[in-house]
Design a protein around this motif. Structure first.
Motif, PDB file in Angstrom:
ATOM      1  N   VAL A  62       0.506   7.221  -3.896  1.00 47.54           N
ATOM      2  CA  VAL A  62      -0.551   7.929  -3.161  1.00 47.54           C
ATOM      3  C   VAL A  62       0.070   8.406  -1.850  1.00 47.54           C
ATOM      4  CG1 VAL A  62      -2.829   7.713  -2.108  1.00 47.54           C
ATOM      5  CG2 VAL A  62      -2.258   6.306  -4.065  1.00 47.54           C
ATOM      6  N   SER A  63      -0.253   9.628  -1.463  1.00 40.56           N
ATOM      7  CA  SER A  63       0.327  10.126  -0.219  1.00 40.56           C
ATOM      8  C   SER A  63      -0.337   9.447   0.971  1.00 40.56           C
ATOM      9  CB  SER A  63       0.147  11.641  -0.123  1.00 40.56           C
ATOM     10  OG  SER A  63      -1.218  11.925   0.105  1.00 40.56           O
ATOM     11  N   ARG A  64       0.379   9.411   2.064  1.00 41.39           N
ATOM     12  CA  ARG A  64      -0.171   8.814   3.281  1.00 41.39           C
ATOM     13  C   ARG A  64      -1.381   9.601   3.769  1.00 41.39           C
ATOM     14  NH1 ARG A  64       4.879   6.590   6.924  1.00 41.39           N
ATOM     15  NH2 ARG A  64       5.886   5.401   5.279  1.00 41.39           N
ATOM     16  N   THR A  70       0.834  -1.206   0.000  1.00 40.53           N
ATOM     17  CA  THR A  70       0.000   0.000   0.000  1.00 40.53           C
ATOM     18  C   THR A  70       0.870   1.257   0.000  1.00 40.53           C
ATOM     19  OG1 THR A  70      -1.657  -1.197   1.285  1.00 40.53           O
ATOM     20  CG2 THR A  70      -1.859   1.193   1.232  1.00 40.53           C
ATOM     21  N   LEU A  71       1.890   1.250   0.841  1.00 36.11           N
ATOM     22  CA  LEU A  71       2.718   2.454   0.957  1.00 36.11           C
ATOM     23  C   LEU A  71       3.576   2.696  -0.289  1.00 36.11           C
ATOM     24  CD1 LEU A  71       3.870   2.223   4.694  1.00 36.11           C
ATOM     25  CD2 LEU A  71       2.096   3.679   3.715  1.00 36.11           C
ATOM     26  N   SER A  72       3.736   1.655  -1.110  1.00 37.49           N
ATOM     27  CA  SER A  72       4.544   1.857  -2.322  1.00 37.49           C
ATOM     28  C   SER A  72       3.701   2.343  -3.500  1.00 37.49           C
ATOM     29  CB  SER A  72       5.256   0.560  -2.706  1.00 37.49           C
ATOM     30  OG  SER A  72       4.335  -0.369  -3.235  1.00 37.49           O
ATOM     31  N   GLU A  78       7.435   5.048  10.773  1.00 36.07           N
ATOM     32  CA  GLU A  78       7.939   3.941   9.957  1.00 36.07           C
ATOM     33  C   GLU A  78       7.162   2.694  10.335  1.00 36.07           C
ATOM     34  OE1 GLU A  78      12.090   3.794  10.800  1.00 36.07           O
ATOM     35  OE2 GLU A  78      12.544   5.382   9.379  1.00 36.07           O
ATOM     36  N   PHE A  79       6.595   2.055   9.347  1.00 36.34           N
ATOM     37  CA  PHE A  79       5.776   0.866   9.630  1.00 36.34           C
ATOM     38  C   PHE A  79       6.575  -0.410   9.400  1.00 36.34           C
ATOM     39  CE2 PHE A  79       2.728   4.176   8.848  1.00 36.34           C
ATOM     40  CZ  PHE A  79       1.798   3.957   9.825  1.00 36.34           C
ATOM     41  N   GLN A  91       2.097  10.261   8.738  1.00 31.93           N
ATOM     42  CA  GLN A  91       3.026  10.846   7.765  1.00 31.93           C
ATOM     43  C   GLN A  91       4.483  10.578   8.124  1.00 31.93           C
ATOM     44  OE1 GLN A  91       1.534  14.817   7.930  1.00 31.93           O
ATOM     45  NE2 GLN A  91       0.461  14.654   5.979  1.00 31.93           N
ATOM     46  N   THR A  92       4.759  10.458   9.409  1.00 27.62           N
ATOM     47  CA  THR A  92       6.159  10.365   9.819  1.00 27.62           C
ATOM     48  C   THR A  92       6.577   8.987  10.320  1.00 27.62           C
ATOM     49  OG1 THR A  92       5.513  11.154  12.003  1.00 27.62           O
ATOM     50  CG2 THR A  92       6.332  12.796  10.468  1.00 27.62           C
TER      51      THR A  92
END
Lengths: 296, 228
Positions: B87-89, B82-84, B227-228, B224-225
């Protein structure tokens, strides 16, 4: 405009104080097939996540397409990059064709022809949910989703993980043709040295968060050679070999030397030893890899 | 397609919420029937369900995409996929929030329609305006719980997020049980509800909106900041 699609300068990253990257430097030229090698925990996945802007570096700088990989520009990087994650996990509630439709909607350059081709080639069942796919099938689907994006760069984290040997060969062949026909830059991490050797034109071996070997695979194979010296009798005093002897192993009367430069000087030195029989051999990528990650 | 993805993720929760309300409606109907005290019985019985709905609806964040995986294995589910995406967070969280809030609104409307249809005694004791006000008050008051749950879902795995959320809200509820202030959100869902008081609990709704805004902005910043 830089020739490098990927640039990393002195990248450092640690997790709860444990360093994962320790000043990594990396340059990947446009159009190259770049193998990124390292043992488990060497920092490969961390590097890829940093390049994709999924993690933030403690210090140093990472750029992809000349854009800083963290911050707002990461969206532009994602738009131009096909990414295969380490986990190969997708949405378990979506079917294969649902995942394709979903991913397609984000990429204007999506290649329907490639998606259709890989769907058939990988024998993926379109109506099956991704949660019901085997690990190998998930890897194949992830690869399909990455390649069909019409990306300029493929960033693949262990892409062959879970694939059977036949599927690995299919994948390597497709990647090679993609690089040759479309000029796509391929950056992939792997443990499988044979597959890296098969398609990579450049490699980087990373160990404990640092690049210990980088360069063109052909150049490295020319540069590195093994010299085997069989002595008349065991030496009482160890020889101080000329510069370029990377790793020396002595067992009885046999001395094995991995040489990275000054090969002629080293051969002359070996031949000057009393009763020495000297032979030189080309080295495999595996030998270069093992020599560097074992001792650094 | 993000809307579609979010719908696929929350649809079973929506179905579960509606089923819970149906069962609760049936239980209240059996116990209180159409007697005059039904309004008080109903608001008391339903208050915790509204909160539970808000908690459950919000708990489908980026982190919970690893729901079926063991954190000990170091796996992250579909989070990185999803994060790749390009689309912005902020957009990911924004769309998730809109879908979740809409779902909560639909469940509240359906449950209130059920109340109004099943309990004719309500019609005598209150007005349609009060019933609409009740629905509005529930929705706004539950937004605070929704965003609290959304924040927890960023940090906690699904099981701990729900238990943690219920425990934290339970403690707040217990601590504020004697507070008669109009700012008390819990009170606005029970004895201060418009069905009983025939007035809209604006102070409590204002409190919930303020809490919601703060939690929304804080969660957005974290997403936004982090790390998952």
């Amino acid at each position: 405009m830089t020739d490098f699609v990927i640039e990393a300068n002195e990248l450092r990253k640690s997790y709860k104080g444990a360093p994962a990257l320790n000043g990594l430097n990396l340059r990947v030229r446009a159009g190259s097939v770049y193998g990124f090698l390292g043992r488990n925990g060497a920092g490969k996945t961390t590097t890829i996540k940093l390049l994709m802007g999924l993690l933030r570096a403690d210090s140093g700088e990472a750029r992809v397409f000349g854009l800083p990989s963290d911050g707002a520009t990461s969206i532009e990087i994602h738009r131009r990059t096909g990414f295969v994650t380490e986990d190969k996990q997708m949405y378990p509630y979506m079917t294969v064709e649902g995942m394709i439709r979903f991913t397609r909607s984000f990429f204007p350059k999506w290649r329907d022809d490639l998606a259709k081709r890989y769907l058939e080639m990988f024998e993926l069942p379109p109506r099956r949910k991704t949660a019901e796919l085997s690990k190998g099938m998930q890897s194949k689907l992830m690869l399909l989703l990455a390649i069909s994006r019409g990306a300029e760069l493929l960033m693949l984290d262990e892409p062959s993980d879970g694939l059977d040997p036949a599927a690995v060969q299919d994948m390597l062949r497709e990647l090679m043709s993609l690089a040759a026909a479309e000029g796509t830059t391929i950056f992939f991490s792997s443990h499988q040295l044979a597959e890296v050797e098969q398609i990579a034109d450049h490699i980087c071996i990373i160990d404990r968060g640092r690049a210990v070997v980088t360069g063109s695979l052909d150049d490295l194979k020319c540069q590195y050679q093994r010299v085997l010296v069989i002595l008349e009798r065991e030496l009482s005093v160890p020889v101080r070999w000329v510069e370029g002897a990377e790793h020396v192993r002595q067992e009885g009367r046999t001395v094995s030397i991995l040489v990275s430069r000054n090969i002629d000087a080293l051969l002359a030195q070996a031949e000057s030893l009393p009763g020495a029989s000297v032979e030189r051999f080309p080295v495999t990528l595996q030998e270069i890899f093992l020599e560097h990650v074992r001792t650094h | 397609m993000l809307w579609y993805k979010n719908w696929l993720e929350i649809r079973w929760r929506a179905a579960f919420s509606v089923t819970m309300y149906a069962l609760q409606l049936y239980a209240v109907y059996r116990n209180a029937g159409n007697r005059p005290g039904v309004v008080a019985a109903m608001t008391g019985a339903f208050a915790y369900l509204w909160i539970l709905t808000a908690l459950m609806t919000a708990g489908t964040g980026i982190k919970t995409q690893s729901a079926n995986l063991s954190a000990a294995k170091g796996l992250h589910g579909s989070t990185y996929f999803t994060l790749s995406l390009p689309v912005s967070r902020s957009d990911l969280f924004g769309i998730r929030t809109i879908m979740g809030v809409l779902q909560m609104a639909v469940v509240i409307v359906l449950a209130n329609c059920g109340l109004w249809a099943l309990f004719p005694a309500l019609h005598a004791g209150t007005t349609l305006g009060s019933a609409v006000g009740y629905g509005l008050a529930i929705f706004v008051c539950c937004l605070g719980f929704y965003f609290f749950s959304a924040l927890l879902a960023v940090f906690l795995d699904p099981m701990w997020w729900l238990y943690g959320g219920l425990l934290a809200i339970g403690i707040c509820w217990w601590l504020t049980r004697g507070v008669e202030s109009g700012l008390n959100v819990f009170r606005a869902l029970q004895q201060g509800a418009p069905l009983i008081t025939h007035t809209i609990p604006w102070p409590a709704m204002g409190t919930s909106l303020a809490i919601s805004l703060i939690l929304f902005l804080f969660t957005l910043r974290v997403i936004q900041t982090r790390e998952f």
